[in-house]
Design an enzyme around this catalytic site. Structure first.
Site, PDB file in Angstrom:
ATOM      1  N   GLY A   8       2.966   6.763   8.814  1.00  0.00           N
ATOM      2  CA  GLY A   8       4.329   7.041   8.401  1.00  0.00           C
ATOM      3  C   GLY A   8       5.278   5.890   8.652  1.00  0.00           C
ATOM      4  N   ASP A   9       4.841   4.903   9.459  1.00  0.00           N
ATOM      5  CA  ASP A   9       5.678   3.732   9.757  1.00  0.00           C
ATOM      6  C   ASP A   9       5.411   2.566   8.817  1.00  0.00           C
ATOM      7  OD1 ASP A   9       7.017   4.879  11.972  1.00  0.00           O
ATOM      8  OD2 ASP A   9       5.311   4.436  13.271  1.00  0.00           O
ATOM      9  N   HIS A  36       0.818  -1.220   0.000  1.00  0.00           N
ATOM     10  CA  HIS A  36       0.000   0.000   0.000  1.00  0.00           C
ATOM     11  C   HIS A  36       0.848   1.266   0.000  1.00  0.00           C
ATOM     12  CE1 HIS A  36       0.260   0.009   4.541  1.00  0.00           C
ATOM     13  NE2 HIS A  36       0.229   1.320   4.352  1.00  0.00           N
ATOM     14  N   ASP A  58       0.174  -7.600   1.604  1.00  0.00           N
ATOM     15  CA  ASP A  58       0.632  -6.207   1.641  1.00  0.00           C
ATOM     16  C   ASP A  58       2.164  -6.178   1.641  1.00  0.00           C
ATOM     17  OD1 ASP A  58       0.591  -3.469   1.777  1.00  0.00           O
ATOM     18  OD2 ASP A  58       0.074  -3.358   3.903  1.00  0.00           O
TER      19      ASP A  58
END
Length: 267
Positions: free
Chosen positions: A220-221, A83, A129
């Site tokens: 953000g991780d 993603h 993912d």
């Protein structure tokens, strides 16, 4: 759409939510505002150094905006989340290695020549993912081995694991200026199933976090590492909020994808 997007651990997901929801309902102004506190948390963690964890990298736009994390598994190969790279062209992505402080110019900025996304990826709650980036050069940073089907013991409930990233220090909060780290225990599959119901698939995912919350990855991780036993065992993927009690972080189970990752390394 919004139900899935608000769970993503990447800033791209947050920004996309802002595009589909009324402006007053989502604030993303802090996405590019570094957190100046030296001792602040990933959520509940501490400052870390790429000299200690040389294989952790971050993904940035061509203008330098950090939006996801990644892990160096070969000198020119980075594992991250699908993603994080879905819809991107290689020329739009940069990989930054050896830089603790996002405001510095330390380390190396590599261009991406190829993006591989797992062919079965559709949505984080379905699984797959996983993405592998090929870089335009070999990096000098040390790589980390990744879990295979022989490493089932590393996924035992209670196993202490390490998370790292430059993401936010609270859900929807400010992104960290510095690399941060924390340790979290892996949860049992049944615990994660209780939290997420049919969205959790034990073949494709593993969860980590404390029952009381307080420590977790956040926006953000995404794409960054979950490490145990000296190996990459998970890829930061999604979760309900960040560090909420009863909702552990969800990570792609690397051992399930070891063969596919190795094929990309060999390509």
């Amino acid at each position: 759409m919004a139900e899935t997007l608000h769970r993503l651990r990447s800033w791209l997901g947050v920004l996309l939510v802002a595009m589909v929801l009324p402006a007053a309902s989502v604030s993303v102004a802090s996405a590019d505002q570094p957190d100046g506190e030296v001792g602040t948390q990933i959520v509940g963690g501490t400052r870390a150094s790429t000299s200690t964890y040389p294989w952790v990298v971050y993904l940035a736009t061509s203008s330098g905006f950090q939006y996801c994390g990644g892990t160096l598994v070969a000198p020119n190969k980075v594992v991250t989340a699908a993603h994080c790279t879905e819809g991107d062209s290689p020329s739009a992505v940069r990989v930054v290695a050896g830089r603790d402080d996002k405001n510095s110019t330390a380390g190396t900025v590599a261009k991406v020549t190829k993006i591989w996304i797992h062919p079965s990826y559709q949505d984080v709650t379905i699984g797959n993912d996983v993405s592998v980036l090929t870089l335009d050069r070999n990096l000098s940073q040390r790589t980390i081995p990744f879990a295979t089907s022989a490493d089932s013991a590393l996924y035992a409930a209670g196993t202490s694991s390490r998370i790292l990233g430059w993401g936010t220090t609270s859900s929807g909060g400010s992104a960290s200026r510095y690399l941060l780290t924390a340790t979290v225990p892996l949860t049992s599959n049944s615990t994660c199933k209780t939290a997420y119901g049919t969205d959790f698939n034990a073949t494709h995912m593993v969860c980590a976090g404390y029952s009381q919350g307080g420590t977790d990855t956040c926006q953000g991780d995404s794409g960054g590492p979950l490490v145990a036993g000296g190996k990459l065992i998970g890829i930061t993927s999604w979760g309900e909020g960040c560090a909420d009690a009863g909702y552990p972080g969800v990570y792609s189970r690397v051992s399930t994808y070891a063969t596919a990752i190795q094929q990309q390394i060999n390509s």
